[in-house]
Design an enzyme around this catalytic site. Structure first.
Site, PDB file in Angstrom:
ATOM      1  N   GLY A 221     -38.864 -44.457  -9.220  1.00  0.00           N
ATOM      2  CA  GLY A 221     -38.749 -43.549  -8.091  1.00  0.00           C
ATOM      3  C   GLY A 221     -38.346 -42.161  -8.532  1.00  0.00           C
ATOM      4  O   GLY A 221     -38.528 -41.776  -9.700  1.00  0.00           O
ATOM      5  N   SER A 222     -37.760 -41.411  -7.625  1.00  0.00           N
ATOM      6  CA  SER A 222     -37.460 -40.013  -7.902  1.00  0.00           C
ATOM      7  C   SER A 222     -36.256 -39.865  -8.821  1.00  0.00           C
ATOM      8  O   SER A 222     -35.384 -40.733  -8.887  1.00  0.00           O
ATOM      9  CB  SER A 222     -37.176 -39.269  -6.591  1.00  0.00           C
ATOM     10  OG  SER A 222     -35.936 -39.685  -6.039  1.00  0.00           O
ATOM     11  N   GLU A 245     -37.433 -45.411 -14.148  1.00  0.00           N
ATOM     12  CA  GLU A 245     -38.600 -44.564 -14.427  1.00  0.00           C
ATOM     13  C   GLU A 245     -38.567 -43.465 -13.389  1.00  0.00           C
ATOM     14  O   GLU A 245     -38.662 -43.724 -12.193  1.00  0.00           O
ATOM     15  CB  GLU A 245     -39.894 -45.370 -14.336  1.00  0.00           C
ATOM     16  CG  GLU A 245     -41.121 -44.542 -14.697  1.00  0.00           C
ATOM     17  CD  GLU A 245     -42.410 -45.279 -14.431  1.00  0.00           C
ATOM     18  OE1 GLU A 245     -43.334 -44.648 -13.877  1.00  0.00           O
ATOM     19  OE2 GLU A 245     -42.492 -46.471 -14.760  1.00  0.00           O
ATOM     20  N   CYS A 282     -47.608 -42.006 -11.747  1.00  0.00           N
ATOM     21  CA  CYS A 282     -46.552 -41.555 -12.648  1.00  0.00           C
ATOM     22  C   CYS A 282     -47.105 -40.959 -13.933  1.00  0.00           C
ATOM     23  O   CYS A 282     -46.416 -40.194 -14.600  1.00  0.00           O
ATOM     24  CB  CYS A 282     -45.608 -42.710 -12.973  1.00  0.00           C
ATOM     25  SG  CYS A 282     -46.435 -44.207 -13.553  1.00  0.00           S
TER      26      CYS A 282
END
Length: 509
Positions: A221-222, A245, A282
């Protein structure tokens, strides 16, 4: 009771799901049940875990029609993309089942007692075992492959860890239907209670990371949310590993020789990598370096036109679209950047991207010029020399991937460039594009901060290592040892007295 809603980003239509928020007491009960399942999983052995993973593959495939239709309505992703992603999940469960059967992930080692120059040495036997219950956070951009049915789930189950899933708020129905498939699989192999659980609601995530029974966290995620959760994991009375990540720019470098040799395909191929799935990957390239000059200018024009001309794509959510527009706006306002192509989103309701490309000369590049914009957007940087290119690359944050397009026989001349990209990424791609991550034994999907906060992969067989912890037994009687550490066990590869011994072909786990 408060229930969650689901929004179709293509139209903005909001639907009641009937899914209630998980309250604090239930989160704690779920974590405790997961903790009680750890020993039961271990007692059933690797063969049972392999059977569970294969059942997960079967039930995922059996639920394909409903899963894809639900995910399309909650994410705006195409059915073709979602079908491919679901197939990836099926194959991923099967790959991890194969890995569990093969057994080398245990890193089993035996050093028999002996006399050394330092005197008598004890018998030492080492193996990896489950770290304990794992909390896994689903991501917005991969409703299957990095969510309930994703690689983190497969890796944790393969490692012998109970899994507590945090459903992503943008696709609650997809999460529920995915979890139902996993539950059917678990029941088909008579899994103990607590092996698989799911929680709903934004606040449950923080509580889940803080639960004493949880021993590791997998998150995609962020960077902002990842930092918050990582801080919670670190501040616990018993800190636990947080595998995040988080953010990635994924630079692409094209040399003059590569451009001369493949000018007919490179601009459009690069644009497809940037705009595919609405740029919500991503590994999407966020910056493309091309040589200055006539050929470079032609590349820039064609690349920008191809990005702007890509089929309109919905954002995963209104929030994703807002963050994209904010990041792109900041980069537009920075000195030296120029907008060269933009396609406006059509008025059709819902949340739709406007794709665009900015350009900047390498001499004007600063660390502030480039940031992650999660959508169909990239910055093109023109450079005059390799020295200027190497300097500009230091302005790009380290990433999951780095891509290098070279001409025939150029590799020897660009040793420093290759070393720089290797030092600043987790996967170096030659003469291709980084979007698309193969699920395999050799894959590494990770990278230096801020792309991840870990040295481990979140894709492929070695991603299991995040959820395993070593234990060594000294002078232990055979009866208390795991089967894989018995002297007469030959079913897995082991290192015995320093010598690697392969498994006996006829023996199974």
């Amino acid at each position: 009771m408060t229930t969650l809603t689901s929004t179709d980003p293509r139209t903005g239509t909001v639907t009641e799901t009937g899914i209630g928020l998980t309250d604090e007491a239930e989160v704690s009960r779920i974590a405790e049940r997961a903790a009680s399942a750890v020993r039961q999983i271990a007692d059933r052995g690797r063969g049972w875990r392999s059977e569970l993973l294969r059942a997960m593959a079967r039930e995922t495939e059996a639920g394909r029609e409903l899963l894809v239709a639900t995910a399309a309505a909650e994410t705006g992703l195409t059915e073709a993309r979602l079908n491919t992603e679901l197939t990836r999940c099926v194959l991923q469960f099967e790959l991890f089942a194969d890995a569990v059967d093969e057994g080398s992930f245990l890193e089993a080692m035996i050093d028999h007692s002996t006399v050394t120059p330092l005197g008598p040495a004890p018998d030492i036997r080492r193996i990896l075992r489950s770290i304990g219950p794992v909390a896994i956070f689903g991501s917005s951009n991969f409703p299957f492959a990095f969510s309930v049915l994703g690689g983190d789930t497969a890796a944790a189950v393969a490692a012998g860890s109970p899994v507590i899933l945090k459903a992503h708020g943008s696709h609650p129905l997809t999460s529920r239907n995915s979890f139902d498939a996993l539950l059917r699989a678990a029941r088909s192999v008579e899994a103990p209670e607590g092996v698989l659980s799911i929680v709903y609601g934004q606040r449950t995530g923080a509580q889940l990371v803080a639960e004493p029974a949880v021993k590791a966290v997998g998150f995609t995620g962020s960077l902002e949310v990842g930092r918050l959760l990582a801080d919670i994991a670190a501040r616990r009375p018993e800190p636990i590993p947080f595998y995040g990540e988080l953010s990635s720019i994924n630079p692409v470098v094209i040399t003059a020789d590569a451009l001369a040799g493949r000018a007919d395909t490179l601009p459009e191929d690069a644009a497809a990598s940037v705009a595919g799935s609405g740029g919500q990957l991503c590994t999407k390239p966020g910056v493309v370096f091309v040589p200055a000059g006539i050929a470079g200018e032609e590349f820039v024009a064609r690349f920008a036109a191809a990005v702007a001309g890509a089929a309109p794509h919905a954002a995963l959510s209104a929030r994703v679209l807002d963050l994209f527009d904010e990041a792109r706006g900041r980069m537009r306002d920075r000195p030296g950047t120029t907008g060269i192509e933009e396609a406006s989103a059509e008025e059709r309701g819902g949340s739709w991207f406007s794709s665009s490309v900015l350009r900047v000369d390498a001499a004007d590049l600063t660390p502030e010029t480039i940031e992650e914009a999660f959508g169909p957007f990239a910055v093109v940087v023109t450079y005059d020399s390799e020295e200027q290119l190497l300097s500009a690359l230091t302005m790009v944050p380290p990433s999951l991937t780095a891509t290098l397009h070279l001409g025939a026989g150029e590799h020897a001349r660009h040793d420093e460039l290759i070393r720089t990209l290797t030092d600043r990424s987790g996967r170096v791609v030659f003469d291709g594009f980084p979007t698309g991550v193969r699920v395999s034994w050799a894959q590494h999907h990770g990278g230096p901060w801020p792309s991840t906060n870990s040295i481990h992969s979140s894709v492929g067989v070695t991603s299991m290592r995040r959820f395993l912890t070593p234990v060594a037994y000294q002078n232990a009687p055979t009866e208390v040892l795991p089967t894989e550490l018995h002297d007469d066990h030959t079913g897995i590869p082991r290192r015995i007295d320093g010598i690697l011994q392969l498994a006996a072909a006829e023996e199974t786990s």
